[in-house]
Design a protein around this motif. Structure first.
Motif, mmCIF file in Angstrom:
data_model
loop_
_atom_site.group_PDB
_atom_site.id
_atom_site.type_symbol
_atom_site.label_atom_id
_atom_site.label_comp_id
_atom_site.label_asym_id
_atom_site.label_seq_id
_atom_site.Cartn_x
_atom_site.Cartn_y
_atom_site.Cartn_z
ATOM 1 N N LEU A 104 0.823 -1.206 0.000
ATOM 2 C CA LEU A 104 0.000 0.000 0.000
ATOM 3 C C LEU A 104 0.861 1.262 0.000
ATOM 4 O O LEU A 104 0.546 2.243 -0.679
ATOM 5 C CB LEU A 104 -0.932 -0.003 1.214
ATOM 6 N N TYR A 105 1.948 1.244 0.765
ATOM 7 C CA TYR A 105 2.817 2.419 0.847
ATOM 8 C C TYR A 105 3.452 2.725 -0.500
ATOM 9 O O TYR A 105 3.465 3.874 -0.959
ATOM 10 C CB TYR A 105 3.895 2.191 1.906
ATOM 11 N N PHE A 307 11.925 5.437 1.346
ATOM 12 C CA PHE A 307 11.658 4.211 2.096
ATOM 13 C C PHE A 307 11.937 4.368 3.592
ATOM 14 O O PHE A 307 11.786 3.403 4.344
ATOM 15 C CB PHE A 307 12.479 3.050 1.530
ATOM 16 N N ALA A 308 12.344 5.558 4.018
ATOM 17 C CA ALA A 308 12.695 5.759 5.433
ATOM 18 C C ALA A 308 11.516 5.482 6.378
ATOM 19 O O ALA A 308 11.681 4.773 7.380
ATOM 20 C CB ALA A 308 13.234 7.177 5.642
ATOM 21 N N PRO A 309 10.301 6.021 6.134
ATOM 22 C CA PRO A 309 9.177 5.706 7.031
ATOM 23 C C PRO A 309 8.868 4.211 7.077
ATOM 24 O O PRO A 309 8.573 3.660 8.142
ATOM 25 C CB PRO A 309 8.012 6.501 6.436
ATOM 26 N N GLU A 312 11.435 2.436 9.255
ATOM 27 C CA GLU A 312 11.221 2.652 10.691
ATOM 28 C C GLU A 312 10.092 1.768 11.214
ATOM 29 O O GLU A 312 10.214 1.146 12.278
ATOM 30 C CB GLU A 312 10.907 4.124 10.958
ATOM 31 N N VAL A 313 8.988 1.701 10.477
ATOM 32 C CA VAL A 313 7.860 0.857 10.884
ATOM 33 C C VAL A 313 8.288 -0.612 10.905
ATOM 34 O O VAL A 313 7.967 -1.360 11.839
ATOM 35 C CB VAL A 313 6.670 1.056 9.928
ATOM 36 N N CYS A 314 9.031 -1.024 9.897
ATOM 37 C CA CYS A 314 9.509 -2.407 9.805
ATOM 38 C C CYS A 314 10.295 -2.804 11.042
ATOM 39 O O CYS A 314 10.070 -3.869 11.627
ATOM 40 C CB CYS A 314 10.363 -2.561 8.552
ATOM 41 N N LEU A 315 11.203 -1.951 11.485
ATOM 42 C CA LEU A 315 12.076 -2.284 12.620
ATOM 43 C C LEU A 315 11.359 -2.192 13.959
ATOM 44 O O LEU A 315 11.513 -3.060 14.823
ATOM 45 C CB LEU A 315 13.293 -1.363 12.599
ATOM 46 N N ILE A 316 10.567 -1.142 14.155
ATOM 47 C CA ILE A 316 9.846 -0.988 15.423
ATOM 48 C C ILE A 316 8.880 -2.142 15.652
ATOM 49 O O ILE A 316 8.780 -2.702 16.755
ATOM 50 C CB ILE A 316 9.072 0.353 15.451
ATOM 51 N N PHE A 317 8.176 -2.550 14.589
ATOM 52 C CA PHE A 317 7.147 -3.571 14.764
ATOM 53 C C PHE A 317 7.709 -4.980 14.852
ATOM 54 O O PHE A 317 6.992 -5.896 15.238
ATOM 55 C CB PHE A 317 6.090 -3.444 13.666
ATOM 56 N N ALA A 431 5.081 12.437 8.182
ATOM 57 C CA ALA A 431 5.023 13.842 8.604
ATOM 58 C C ALA A 431 6.392 14.332 9.056
ATOM 59 O O ALA A 431 6.812 15.453 8.717
ATOM 60 C CB ALA A 431 4.002 14.003 9.728
ATOM 61 N N GLU A 432 7.116 13.493 9.799
ATOM 62 C CA GLU A 432 8.451 13.891 10.255
ATOM 63 C C GLU A 432 9.422 13.992 9.088
ATOM 64 O O GLU A 432 10.295 14.876 9.084
ATOM 65 C CB GLU A 432 8.947 12.891 11.300
ATOM 66 N N GLN A 433 9.278 13.125 8.091
ATOM 67 C CA GLN A 433 10.112 13.223 6.895
ATOM 68 C C GLN A 433 9.851 14.534 6.158
ATOM 69 O O GLN A 433 10.723 15.084 5.492
ATOM 70 C CB GLN A 433 9.823 12.045 5.964
#
Length: 467
Positions: A104-105, A307-309, A312-317, A431-433
């Motif tokens: 989706l991203y 691909f930065a967001p 981040e989601v990949c690693l945190i989750f 948003a932070e990006q």
């Protein structure tokens, strides 16, 4: 939580319930010790405090922390409890979650929605409401990824953190409560036997009421956003470019339904009574690859795509999926116990489901509470006829309002934290990006969720779930 078309979006091993306590090759019953939930608590606390109190360490080492804590929990399950099923299920759910998020991203990254009008409170309300509607057609993750960039572009001269927070409240969570496509727990309910139209019938008024209250509060915030008046003349137009990626997006949404519980002919891997199929995930990752390589480079650049967001989601989750295993299992144990059943009422179902959906995966939380609620009335969630009777009411006392409480809470409370639903963290990262300073985990809760969202959820409870 994570709800994303969430999560999982819908990509959970449907046959898995936390109240299913079989484990290990021998099928022995095991109960994880309470202290095994500590890594999950530690990870939550570090996510909440790291960016504020030890930002340099956190931003540099959070992948190591997340992976280490997840590895500790999974190793304990495999070596000490001799239970390999739960870690394998968690790994499968994580792969399923990330496959959909990735598809989706990337697909939406090549689609540009252009809103050529002046950034006013009414224009923002219109865009937010449109995102909420689309969330029921392409899921909260799909709608979030599709609308966050034009939303940022519309407000680029006046963007504030509250713009993003209300986007998370409305588009990434509450908007997806009308159809089973909107959010993972509702889709799981549909697969178990809840009629497709049930959510539209029973959620319409709470959905409209919650959106009306949040959009009204947003209007107050946005009306008081003092910026220089934009005197430019706009044609008030709305356009979408990136037609190839619209096809990829449609294919990704369609692939959601490629589940063995719907199509029995799909090839699966059988592991101790659990059927796992990765056909859908392979298709989604293929879609993501093709969507990226066929996308218009100018659209990607104008969207600020990177691909930065996603990274981040990949690693945190990894950490979240790995460490929440004992927490979910302990909740399921309690819900299935005699004491747990004695506490089951529409009120406790709403607030209990809401609490755990704020910090845990809302799909298994939904299944746990529905299973416990049905078991308390002598029904079995694994029997479609029982689920249909439970959803219809008339056979089981208070079953309709109980299911309504669980369904609404599992969707609505996902907005209470950044990790309550998959798209929340993704929207924050995007948003932070874009250079927007977002509140930290704790500030999000205490500055926005509790004073703004929680009263709305309380009013929904009073209006629709109390006698």
């Amino acid at each position: 939580m994570f709800a994303t078309l969430s999560l999982s979006d819908y990509n959970i091993c449907i046959t898995t319930l936390a109240i299913d306590q079989s484990s290990g090759a021998g099928g022995n019953l095991t109960i994880p010790p309470f202290w095994l939930a500590i890594p999950f608590i530690v990870l939550l606390l570090m996510i909440a405090t790291g960016p504020v109190f030890f930002a340099n360490f956190w931003h540099k080492h959070y992948p190591k922390v997340a992976i280490l804590l997840a590895t500790l929990v999974m190793a304990y399950y495999c070596i000490v409890l001799e239970n390999k099923i739960k870690p394998i299920e968690a790994a499968a759910e994580y792969i399923q979650f990330m496959a959909l998020i990735t598809a989706l991203y990337v697909a939406t990254g090549g689609i540009a929605i252009q809103v050529n009008t002046r950034a006013t409170p009414l224009a923002n309300i219109g865009l937010l409401f449109m995102g909420a509607l689309f969330a029921n057609l392409i899921g909260t993750t799909g709608a979030s990824m599709l609308f966050i960039r034009p939303y940022l572009g519309l407000n680029k001269a006046r963007i504030k953190a509250y713009h993003i927070i209300f986007f998370i409240f409305i588009v990434s969570n509450i908007g997806g409560a009308l159809t089973p496509i909107g959010d993972p727990p509702l889709f799981l309910g549909f697969l178990k036997g809840v009629p497709f139209k049930w959510t539209v019938i029973h959620h319409s008024l709470p959905w409209l009421s919650a959106l009306f209250m949040l959009l009204s509060i947003f209007y107050f915030f946005d009306k008081n956003n003092k910026v220089a008046v934009d005197c430019s003349v706009y044609p008030a137009s709305f356009s979408i470019t990136g037609s190839k990626n619209l096809i990829w997006l449609t294919m990704a949404i369609g692939a959601v339904f490629l589940d063995p519980t719907i199509f029995a002919w799909l090839p699966t891997i059988d592991y101790h009574g659990h059927s796992i199929s990765f056909v859908r995930e392979l298709i989604m990752l293929t879609i993501a690859t093709l969507a990226y390589h066929t996308a218009n480079r100018q659209i990607l650049q104008s969207n600020g795509f990177s691909f930065a967001p996603l990274n981040e989601v990949c690693l945190i989750f990894i950490g979240i999926f790995g460490t929440m295993i004992p927490a979910l299992e302990l909740i399921g144990k309690f819900a299935a116990s005699e004491m747990g059943k004695s506490l089951i009422t529409p009120n406790t179902l709403y607030w209990g489901t809401g609490l755990f959906s704020s910090i845990l995966d809302n799909a298994p939380t939904y299944l746990n509470f529905v299973a416990a609620s049905m078991a308390a009335q002598g029904a079995n969630i694994e029997l479609i006829a029982n689920v249909q009777a439970y959803a219809a009411g008339g056979i089981y006392p208070d079953s309709v309002i109980g299911l309504k409480a669980i369904s609404l809470a599992s969707v609505f409370f996902g907005a209470m934290t950044y990790i309550g639903n998959g798209p929340n963290f993704m929207v924050k990262s995007i948003a932070e990006q874009a250079g927007i300073s977002m509140p930290a985990f704790g500030h999000y809760i205490f500055r926005f969720s509790m004073p703004i969202l929680l009263p709305v959820l309380f009013i929904i409870w009073l209006l629709f779930l109390t006698p």
